[in-house]
Write a protein that holds these residues in place. Structure first.
Motif, PDB file in Angstrom:
ATOM      1  N   ALA A  18      58.687   0.319  69.753  1.00 25.53           N
ATOM      2  CA  ALA A  18      57.712  -0.397  70.582  1.00 25.53           C
ATOM      3  C   ALA A  18      57.420  -1.797  70.061  1.00 25.53           C
ATOM      4  N   ARG A  19      57.630  -2.021  68.764  1.00 19.08           N
ATOM      5  CA  ARG A  19      57.322  -3.341  68.210  1.00 19.08           C
ATOM      6  C   ARG A  19      58.563  -4.240  68.117  1.00 19.08           C
ATOM      7  N   LEU A  20      59.700  -3.762  68.610  1.00 15.65           N
ATOM      8  CA  LEU A  20      60.917  -4.571  68.581  1.00 15.65           C
ATOM      9  C   LEU A  20      60.740  -5.809  69.456  1.00 15.65           C
ATOM     10  N   ARG A  21      61.005  -6.968  68.905  1.00 17.98           N
ATOM     11  CA  ARG A  21      60.799  -8.216  69.629  1.00 17.98           C
ATOM     12  C   ARG A  21      62.103  -8.884  70.057  1.00 17.98           C
ATOM     13  N   GLU A  46      63.720  -4.575  63.614  1.00 15.01           N
ATOM     14  CA  GLU A  46      62.325  -4.139  63.670  1.00 15.01           C
ATOM     15  C   GLU A  46      61.500  -4.732  62.535  1.00 15.01           C
ATOM     16  N   HIS A  47      62.119  -4.871  61.359  1.00 16.57           N
ATOM     17  CA  HIS A  47      61.387  -5.327  60.180  1.00 16.57           C
ATOM     18  C   HIS A  47      61.562  -6.811  59.892  1.00 16.57           C
ATOM     19  N   PRO A  58      61.606  -9.559  62.560  1.00 18.53           N
ATOM     20  CA  PRO A  58      61.620 -10.063  63.949  1.00 18.53           C
ATOM     21  C   PRO A  58      61.954 -11.540  64.062  1.00 18.53           C
ATOM     22  N   GLY A 114      59.541   2.412  65.255  1.00 14.58           N
ATOM     23  CA  GLY A 114      59.441   0.964  65.404  1.00 14.58           C
ATOM     24  C   GLY A 114      59.915   0.404  66.720  1.00 14.58           C
TER      25      GLY A 114
END
Length: 320
Positions: free
Chosen positions: A258-261, A160-161, A163, A256
């Protein structure tokens, strides 16, 4: 009129009562002192004489002296074990992945034979930072991460932090949702009780706990128990486990999702008694593009409990 014999008996009874009170207070004080000594002073002896046959390497960083293995060649895949587990838990997966990948299995602080240098927080950000320190030192810029249980939560937070550094992520029965912790760890969160429980734990107690993570009990062989209990019996690892239990706050990983790429695969044992299979379905709804596979008849240690089903899924997921 008060009888003389009766009046002389009252002080005698009072003296006996006072003596009993002093004896009781002294006994309670002794018991409390002994309890606190065992909880915070006494250290259990570690298992001696057992030597793992598992191939290993060591890597020094400012954070820790990492214990890890490296197998195969190709694009890098890093395996992170769960709580009270170490890289040995991936013994069935490593040969399968190593046919196409360079597979690193690493013990993070509190696991296996890795030793920390100085003070260490053992919370999720600290564990993710330790993973980053390992990746930096071994020279891996972009990787696929596979994490089981706590190891999945640490890998999730790292992805998450960071990407740009994680292109694929596999979560195996991993916490990370802001939900109640596994009931099996609740006792360790209670002050004094947790210290006593982890220090007085013997091999039989450890085996009973380990078996609850498996649906197929025949998978829990003497070798499996010994390979895990040998290092877990060490006083520093018992203490680290307790600190890990008390430091796992999943509100940040949950926030976090939803922002996982990273392209994500969630694998879960249907018979997991530690974390319900509904967690897998929620991951599937909340992580963009995540795939979810539920393995029938498998427990919490799904990759050890059902390697025949799990390994092909991960091999296919990691294909270009």
């Amino acid at each position: 009129m008060i009888d003389v014999a009766e009046s002389s008996e009252v002080p005698a009874r009072w003296r006996r009562w006072r003596r009993w009170q002093r004896w009781l207070a002294g006994g309670v004080a002794t018991l409390v002192a002994a309890t606190l000594f065992v909880a915070y002073g006494w250290q259990p002896a570690a298992v001696e004489g057992y030597r793992s046959s598992y191939e290993s390497r060591y890597l020094d960083t400012p954070t820790a002296r990492f214990h890890y293995s490296r197998t195969g060649s190709g694009s890098p895949v890093v395996l992170v074990a769960g709580g009270a587990q170490w890289l040995y838990s991936y013994r069935d997966m490593i040969p399968e992945l190593a046919r196409e990948h360079t597979v690193y299995a690493v013990d993070l602080p509190g696991q296996g034979y890795t030793t920390v240098k100085g003070a260490f927080a053992y919370d999720i950000p600290a564990m993710a930072d330790a993973l980053g320190a390992f990746l930096d030192t071994v020279g891996l810029s972009t990787v696929a991460l596979v994490g089981h249980s706590w190891g999945g939560a640490w890998s999730l937070y790292y992805a998450e932090h960071n990407p740009a550094r994680v292109d694929r992520l596999v979560l195996l029965d991993s916490p990370g949702l802001d939900k109640p912790l596994a009931s099996q760890t609740a006792l360790f969160s209670v002050p004094v009780v947790g210290e006593l429980t982890v220090k007085l734990m013997g091999r039989t107690d450890f085996e009973k706990s380990l078996r609850t993570a498996f649906a197929h009990q025949d998978r829990v062989t003497e070798e499996v128990v010994n390979e895990n209990w040998h290092w877990m019996s060490r006083p520093d690892k018992r203490e680290a486990f307790l600190r890990l239990v008390r430091s796992q706050d999943y509100s940040a990983t949950d926030a976090g999702l939803a922002r996982l790429r990273a392209r994500t695969l969630v694998i879960w044992g249907e018979a997991d008694t530690w974390l319900p299979v509904s967690y897998a379905q929620e991951y599937g709804r909340r992580i963009p593009g995540a795939g979810v596979h539920v393995i029938p008849g498998a427990g919490h240690n799904v990759h050890e409990d059902a390697p025949e089903e799990v390994n092909p899924l991960i091999v296919a997921f990691l294909e270009p």
